[in-house]
Design a protein around this motif. Structure first.
Motif, PDB file in Angstrom:
ATOM      1  N   TRP A  30       0.840  -1.199   0.000  1.00  0.00           N
ATOM      2  CA  TRP A  30       0.000   0.000   0.000  1.00  0.00           C
ATOM      3  C   TRP A  30       0.877   1.251   0.000  1.00  0.00           C
ATOM      4  O   TRP A  30       0.669   2.154  -0.808  1.00  0.00           O
ATOM      5  CB  TRP A  30      -0.918   0.002   1.226  1.00  0.00           C
ATOM      6  CG  TRP A  30      -1.797   1.222   1.278  1.00  0.00           C
ATOM      7  CD1 TRP A  30      -1.424   2.479   1.650  1.00  0.00           C
ATOM      8  CD2 TRP A  30      -3.169   1.304   0.924  1.00  0.00           C
ATOM      9  NE1 TRP A  30      -2.483   3.340   1.572  1.00  0.00           N
ATOM     10  CE2 TRP A  30      -3.578   2.650   1.124  1.00  0.00           C
ATOM     11  CE3 TRP A  30      -4.105   0.379   0.477  1.00  0.00           C
ATOM     12  CZ2 TRP A  30      -4.876   3.073   0.882  1.00  0.00           C
ATOM     13  CZ3 TRP A  30      -5.404   0.809   0.249  1.00  0.00           C
ATOM     14  CH2 TRP A  30      -5.768   2.137   0.443  1.00  0.00           C
ATOM     15  N   ASN A  31       1.835   1.291   0.922  1.00  0.00           N
ATOM     16  CA  ASN A  31       2.662   2.487   1.052  1.00  0.00           C
ATOM     17  C   ASN A  31       3.556   2.714  -0.156  1.00  0.00           C
ATOM     18  O   ASN A  31       3.943   3.845  -0.442  1.00  0.00           O
ATOM     19  CB  ASN A  31       3.485   2.424   2.335  1.00  0.00           C
ATOM     20  CG  ASN A  31       2.612   2.565   3.568  1.00  0.00           C
ATOM     21  OD1 ASN A  31       1.507   3.087   3.506  1.00  0.00           O
ATOM     22  ND2 ASN A  31       3.105   2.075   4.687  1.00  0.00           N
ATOM     23  N   ALA A  32       3.890   1.654  -0.884  1.00  0.00           N
ATOM     24  CA  ALA A  32       4.726   1.809  -2.068  1.00  0.00           C
ATOM     25  C   ALA A  32       3.906   2.196  -3.301  1.00  0.00           C
ATOM     26  O   ALA A  32       4.388   2.968  -4.141  1.00  0.00           O
ATOM     27  CB  ALA A  32       5.478   0.517  -2.345  1.00  0.00           C
ATOM     28  N   LEU A  33       2.677   1.705  -3.387  1.00  0.00           N
ATOM     29  CA  LEU A  33       1.925   1.886  -4.629  1.00  0.00           C
ATOM     30  C   LEU A  33       0.833   2.945  -4.559  1.00  0.00           C
ATOM     31  O   LEU A  33       0.711   3.775  -5.463  1.00  0.00           O
ATOM     32  CB  LEU A  33       1.291   0.546  -5.045  1.00  0.00           C
ATOM     33  CG  LEU A  33       2.272  -0.584  -5.338  1.00  0.00           C
ATOM     34  CD1 LEU A  33       1.529  -1.878  -5.583  1.00  0.00           C
ATOM     35  CD2 LEU A  33       3.134  -0.225  -6.530  1.00  0.00           C
ATOM     36  N   MET A  34       0.016   2.916  -3.546  1.00  0.00           N
ATOM     37  CA  MET A  34      -1.178   3.766  -3.516  1.00  0.00           C
ATOM     38  C   MET A  34      -0.867   5.263  -3.474  1.00  0.00           C
ATOM     39  O   MET A  34      -1.518   6.027  -4.184  1.00  0.00           O
ATOM     40  CB  MET A  34      -2.087   3.370  -2.351  1.00  0.00           C
ATOM     41  CG  MET A  34      -2.602   1.942  -2.473  1.00  0.00           C
ATOM     42  SD  MET A  34      -3.370   1.640  -4.057  1.00  0.00           S
ATOM     43  CE  MET A  34      -5.020   1.374  -3.544  1.00  0.00           C
ATOM     44  N   PRO A  35       0.107   5.722  -2.685  1.00  0.00           N
ATOM     45  CA  PRO A  35       0.403   7.163  -2.734  1.00  0.00           C
ATOM     46  C   PRO A  35       0.918   7.604  -4.104  1.00  0.00           C
ATOM     47  O   PRO A  35       0.566   8.692  -4.582  1.00  0.00           O
ATOM     48  CB  PRO A  35       1.484   7.352  -1.665  1.00  0.00           C
ATOM     49  CG  PRO A  35       1.253   6.233  -0.706  1.00  0.00           C
ATOM     50  CD  PRO A  35       0.819   5.081  -1.569  1.00  0.00           C
ATOM     51  N   ALA A  36       1.720   6.759  -4.748  1.00  0.00           N
ATOM     52  CA  ALA A  36       2.278   7.131  -6.045  1.00  0.00           C
ATOM     53  C   ALA A  36       1.224   7.082  -7.155  1.00  0.00           C
ATOM     54  O   ALA A  36       1.212   7.934  -8.041  1.00  0.00           O
ATOM     55  CB  ALA A  36       3.435   6.197  -6.389  1.00  0.00           C
ATOM     56  N   ILE A  37       0.328   6.095  -7.101  1.00  0.00           N
ATOM     57  CA  ILE A  37      -0.637   5.924  -8.188  1.00  0.00           C
ATOM     58  C   ILE A  37      -1.862   6.823  -8.001  1.00  0.00           C
ATOM     59  O   ILE A  37      -2.286   7.516  -8.923  1.00  0.00           O
ATOM     60  CB  ILE A  37      -1.088   4.451  -8.277  1.00  0.00           C
ATOM     61  CG1 ILE A  37       0.101   3.559  -8.648  1.00  0.00           C
ATOM     62  CG2 ILE A  37      -2.195   4.273  -9.305  1.00  0.00           C
ATOM     63  CD1 ILE A  37      -0.191   2.071  -8.566  1.00  0.00           C
ATOM     64  N   PHE A  38      -2.444   6.822  -6.802  1.00  0.00           N
ATOM     65  CA  PHE A  38      -3.706   7.532  -6.570  1.00  0.00           C
ATOM     66  C   PHE A  38      -3.578   8.748  -5.663  1.00  0.00           C
ATOM     67  O   PHE A  38      -4.567   9.422  -5.398  1.00  0.00           O
ATOM     68  CB  PHE A  38      -4.736   6.566  -5.964  1.00  0.00           C
ATOM     69  CG  PHE A  38      -5.051   5.407  -6.848  1.00  0.00           C
ATOM     70  CD1 PHE A  38      -5.767   5.571  -8.025  1.00  0.00           C
ATOM     71  CD2 PHE A  38      -4.635   4.132  -6.509  1.00  0.00           C
ATOM     72  CE1 PHE A  38      -6.070   4.498  -8.840  1.00  0.00           C
ATOM     73  CE2 PHE A  38      -4.921   3.051  -7.315  1.00  0.00           C
ATOM     74  CZ  PHE A  38      -5.641   3.232  -8.485  1.00  0.00           C
ATOM     75  N   THR A  42      -0.217   7.274   3.288  1.00  0.00           N
ATOM     76  CA  THR A  42       0.330   5.983   3.723  1.00  0.00           C
ATOM     77  C   THR A  42      -0.457   5.477   4.930  1.00  0.00           C
ATOM     78  O   THR A  42      -1.168   6.238   5.589  1.00  0.00           O
ATOM     79  CB  THR A  42       1.820   6.115   4.093  1.00  0.00           C
ATOM     80  OG1 THR A  42       1.935   7.053   5.158  1.00  0.00           O
ATOM     81  CG2 THR A  42       2.641   6.560   2.899  1.00  0.00           C
ATOM     82  N   ILE A  43      -0.329   4.176   5.221  1.00  0.00           N
ATOM     83  CA  ILE A  43      -1.069   3.581   6.334  1.00  0.00           C
ATOM     84  C   ILE A  43      -0.096   2.955   7.323  1.00  0.00           C
ATOM     85  O   ILE A  43       1.048   2.637   6.985  1.00  0.00           O
ATOM     86  CB  ILE A  43      -2.081   2.518   5.848  1.00  0.00           C
ATOM     87  CG1 ILE A  43      -1.382   1.363   5.125  1.00  0.00           C
ATOM     88  CG2 ILE A  43      -3.143   3.149   4.957  1.00  0.00           C
ATOM     89  CD1 ILE A  43      -2.285   0.203   4.764  1.00  0.00           C
ATOM     90  N   CYS A  44      -0.567   2.759   8.549  1.00  0.00           N
ATOM     91  CA  CYS A  44       0.253   2.113   9.575  1.00  0.00           C
ATOM     92  C   CYS A  44      -0.085   0.615   9.616  1.00  0.00           C
ATOM     93  O   CYS A  44      -0.950   0.130   8.889  1.00  0.00           O
ATOM     94  CB  CYS A  44       0.021   2.758  10.941  1.00  0.00           C
ATOM     95  SG  CYS A  44      -1.592   2.419  11.646  1.00  0.00           S
ATOM     96  N   TYR A  45       0.610  -0.087  10.478  1.00  0.00           N
ATOM     97  CA  TYR A  45       0.453  -1.534  10.604  1.00  0.00           C
ATOM     98  C   TYR A  45      -0.990  -1.914  10.947  1.00  0.00           C
ATOM     99  O   TYR A  45      -1.560  -2.820  10.354  1.00  0.00           O
ATOM    100  CB  TYR A  45       1.415  -2.044  11.683  1.00  0.00           C
ATOM    101  CG  TYR A  45       1.399  -3.543  11.869  1.00  0.00           C
ATOM    102  CD1 TYR A  45       2.148  -4.369  11.052  1.00  0.00           C
ATOM    103  CD2 TYR A  45       0.626  -4.120  12.874  1.00  0.00           C
ATOM    104  CE1 TYR A  45       2.126  -5.737  11.230  1.00  0.00           C
ATOM    105  CE2 TYR A  45       0.600  -5.491  13.059  1.00  0.00           C
ATOM    106  CZ  TYR A  45       1.357  -6.299  12.227  1.00  0.00           C
ATOM    107  OH  TYR A  45       1.326  -7.650  12.394  1.00  0.00           O
ATOM    108  N   TRP A  46      -1.607  -1.235  11.886  1.00  0.00           N
ATOM    109  CA  TRP A  46      -2.951  -1.597  12.334  1.00  0.00           C
ATOM    110  C   TRP A  46      -3.999  -1.247  11.287  1.00  0.00           C
ATOM    111  O   TRP A  46      -5.032  -1.916  11.185  1.00  0.00           O
ATOM    112  CB  TRP A  46      -3.262  -0.957  13.681  1.00  0.00           C
ATOM    113  CG  TRP A  46      -2.357  -1.506  14.736  1.00  0.00           C
ATOM    114  CD1 TRP A  46      -1.345  -0.852  15.365  1.00  0.00           C
ATOM    115  CD2 TRP A  46      -2.344  -2.854  15.230  1.00  0.00           C
ATOM    116  NE1 TRP A  46      -0.710  -1.701  16.241  1.00  0.00           N
ATOM    117  CE2 TRP A  46      -1.295  -2.947  16.176  1.00  0.00           C
ATOM    118  CE3 TRP A  46      -3.097  -3.988  14.976  1.00  0.00           C
ATOM    119  CZ2 TRP A  46      -0.991  -4.111  16.850  1.00  0.00           C
ATOM    120  CZ3 TRP A  46      -2.803  -5.155  15.656  1.00  0.00           C
ATOM    121  CH2 TRP A  46      -1.764  -5.214  16.583  1.00  0.00           C
ATOM    122  N   GLN A  47      -3.756  -0.216  10.495  1.00  0.00           N
ATOM    123  CA  GLN A  47      -4.664   0.085   9.394  1.00  0.00           C
ATOM    124  C   GLN A  47      -4.592  -1.006   8.322  1.00  0.00           C
ATOM    125  O   GLN A  47      -5.597  -1.386   7.737  1.00  0.00           O
ATOM    126  CB  GLN A  47      -4.340   1.450   8.788  1.00  0.00           C
ATOM    127  CG  GLN A  47      -4.717   2.599   9.696  1.00  0.00           C
ATOM    128  CD  GLN A  47      -4.201   3.926   9.190  1.00  0.00           C
ATOM    129  OE1 GLN A  47      -3.083   4.011   8.684  1.00  0.00           O
ATOM    130  NE2 GLN A  47      -5.007   4.968   9.346  1.00  0.00           N
TER     131      GLN A  47
END
Length: 141
Positions: A30-38, A42-47
């Motif tokens: 998520w942290n590698a792809l979603m901020p760059a694409i959409f 970023t999200i934490c472990y519990w999210q």
């Protein structure tokens, strides 16, 4: 008895390790792809753990995915003495296929499958009418 308890403890710890690793993988992806694409944050472990749980509830349910079919859903045996393992709606199609093709040679079976799967709807209309006629007595029971 101690070996049995140790097996349970190690199994539980191994399961926890697998779940923790899966959560870490989801978080990293998520942290590698979603901020760059959409452009999402970023999200934490519990999210990430919450995302896995949410998707499991929405798309996978909480139980064993095939329990109803492989556990107790298809009782009985087919004509070869093998316990049925298909969901009921597919088991009927499976049985009907074998009723039609058991007496055929390998070449005839290939032609039947080719004609049925790849033929035009007009070519298969007779086959479909035969199936409708066969299903009517089953539905009336």
């Amino acid at each position: 008895m101690i070996r049995g308890k140790a097996k349970i403890v190690w199994g539980f710890l191994g399961g926890l390790l697998i779940v923790a690793a899966a959560i870490g993988i989801v978080m990293a992806l998520w942290n590698a792809l979603m901020p760059a694409i959409f452009g999402l944050s970023t999200i934490c472990y519990w999210q990430a753990a919450g995302l896995i749980l949410l998707f499991r509830i929405l798309f996978g349910g909480l139980g064993h995915p095939h329990k109803r079919y492989y556990g107790h859903g298809c009782a009985g045996f087919d004509k070869r003495g093998v316990r049925g393992h298909w969901p009921p709606h597919i088991q009927n199609v499976h049985d009907r296929f074998h009723e039609k093709t058991d007496h055929m040679s390998a070449q005839e079976k290939r032609e039947f499958i080719r004609r049925f799967m790849c033929g035009s709807p007009e070519e298969n209309a007779g086959e479909r009418e035969d199936r409708k006629e066969q299903d009517r007595p089953r539905q009336q029971r």
